[in-house]
Design a protein around this motif. Sequence first.
Motif, PDB file in Angstrom:
ATOM      1  N   LEU A 153       2.401   1.786  -3.409  1.00 21.19           N
ATOM      2  CA  LEU A 153       1.377   2.289  -4.336  1.00 21.19           C
ATOM      3  C   LEU A 153       1.120   3.773  -4.113  1.00 21.19           C
ATOM      4  CD1 LEU A 153      -1.155  -0.666  -4.334  1.00 21.19           C
ATOM      5  CD2 LEU A 153       0.016   0.254  -6.344  1.00 21.19           C
ATOM      6  N   ARG A 154       1.088   4.180  -2.856  1.00 18.30           N
ATOM      7  CA  ARG A 154       0.856   5.590  -2.530  1.00 18.30           C
ATOM      8  C   ARG A 154       1.994   6.454  -3.090  1.00 18.30           C
ATOM      9  NH1 ARG A 154      -0.352   5.730   3.095  1.00 18.30           N
ATOM     10  NH2 ARG A 154      -2.470   5.384   2.448  1.00 18.30           N
TER      11      ARG A 154
ATOM     12  N   SER B 157      -4.362   9.862  -8.013  1.00 23.78           N
ATOM     13  CA  SER B 157      -4.813   9.252  -6.769  1.00 23.78           C
ATOM     14  C   SER B 157      -4.314   7.813  -6.676  1.00 23.78           C
ATOM     15  CB  SER B 157      -6.342   9.262  -6.695  1.00 23.78           C
ATOM     16  OG  SER B 157      -6.871   8.360  -7.659  1.00 23.78           O
ATOM     17  N   MET B 158      -4.303   7.293  -5.465  1.00 21.80           N
ATOM     18  CA  MET B 158      -3.882   5.911  -5.278  1.00 21.80           C
ATOM     19  C   MET B 158      -4.849   4.962  -5.987  1.00 21.80           C
ATOM     20  SD  MET B 158      -2.463   4.090  -1.858  1.00 21.80           S
ATOM     21  CE  MET B 158      -3.929   3.466  -1.106  1.00 21.80           C
ATOM     22  N   GLU B 159      -6.120   5.294  -5.970  1.00 19.79           N
ATOM     23  CA  GLU B 159      -7.113   4.463  -6.653  1.00 19.79           C
ATOM     24  C   GLU B 159      -6.851   4.429  -8.160  1.00 19.79           C
ATOM     25  OE1 GLU B 159     -11.950   4.318  -7.208  1.00 19.79           O
ATOM     26  OE2 GLU B 159     -11.105   5.336  -5.469  1.00 19.79           O
TER      27      GLU B 159
ATOM     28  N   ARG C 178       0.824  -1.204   0.000  1.00 21.90           N
ATOM     29  CA  ARG C 178       0.000   0.000   0.000  1.00 21.90           C
ATOM     30  C   ARG C 178       0.861   1.258   0.000  1.00 21.90           C
ATOM     31  NH1 ARG C 178      -2.163   0.831   5.331  1.00 21.90           N
ATOM     32  NH2 ARG C 178      -0.067   1.667   5.524  1.00 21.90           N
ATOM     33  N   ASP C 179       1.916   1.253   0.797  1.00 21.39           N
ATOM     34  CA  ASP C 179       2.798   2.419   0.870  1.00 21.39           C
ATOM     35  C   ASP C 179       3.507   2.669  -0.462  1.00 21.39           C
ATOM     36  OD1 ASP C 179       2.008   2.663   3.487  1.00 21.39           O
ATOM     37  OD2 ASP C 179       3.839   1.753   4.313  1.00 21.39           O
TER      38      ASP C 179
ATOM     39  N   GLU D 167      -3.964   4.973  -9.584  1.00 21.45           N
ATOM     40  CA  GLU D 167      -2.698   4.248  -9.754  1.00 21.45           C
ATOM     41  C   GLU D 167      -2.945   2.743  -9.766  1.00 21.45           C
ATOM     42  OE1 GLU D 167       1.283   3.707 -10.494  1.00 21.45           O
ATOM     43  OE2 GLU D 167       0.192   5.602 -10.453  1.00 21.45           O
ATOM     44  N   ILE D 168      -3.807   2.284  -8.883  1.00 16.75           N
ATOM     45  CA  ILE D 168      -4.140   0.857  -8.843  1.00 16.75           C
ATOM     46  C   ILE D 168      -4.821   0.433 -10.132  1.00 16.75           C
ATOM     47  CG2 ILE D 168      -5.586  -0.857  -7.671  1.00 16.75           C
ATOM     48  CD1 ILE D 168      -4.988   0.726  -5.060  1.00 16.75           C
TER      49      ILE D 168
ATOM     50  N   ARG E   6       4.040   5.659  -5.657  1.00 20.45           N
ATOM     51  CA  ARG E   6       3.944   5.662  -7.123  1.00 20.45           C
ATOM     52  C   ARG E   6       2.850   6.599  -7.615  1.00 20.45           C
ATOM     53  NH1 ARG E   6       4.305  -0.181  -9.899  1.00 20.45           N
ATOM     54  NH2 ARG E   6       3.025   1.028 -11.317  1.00 20.45           N
ATOM     55  N   ALA E   7       1.723   6.602  -6.902  1.00 24.94           N
ATOM     56  CA  ALA E   7       0.623   7.490  -7.283  1.00 24.94           C
ATOM     57  C   ALA E   7       1.066   8.943  -7.195  1.00 24.94           C
ATOM     58  CB  ALA E   7      -0.583   7.241  -6.385  1.00 24.94           C
TER      59      ALA E   7
END
Length: 82
Positions: A17-18, A27-29, A14-15, A31-32, A20-21
Motif C-alpha cells: 500500500l505504501r 498519502s497511504m491513508e 502495508r508495504d 490510497e487506502i 502504491r501510494a
Amino acid sequence: MATVTVRGLDDSVRDRLRVRAAQHGRSMEQEIRETLAAAVADPGEDVGPGLGTLLRERFAGLDVDLALPRRDEPAVYVDFDE
C-alpha cells in the motif's frame, strides 16, 4: 465521515500500500480510501461518457477529409535494420 481501524494487517500488505501510494503521489491513508472505494464500487454506476463519446463530441464540428489507405493491398512492414 467514519473512522475504521484495521487490526492484524500483514506487514507485506502495508508495504505494498505504501508503494502504491507513492506511485500515485498520495498519502497511504488516501490510497487506502481510494482502494476501498474502488473495491466496493457498483459496476453499473454511471461514471460518465466513455472516451469514444468524448472524442466524437470534441471533434464533431471539424470538417476533415482524411485519405484512407486502400484495404485490398497487403500491409507494408518497415525494416528498421536498413
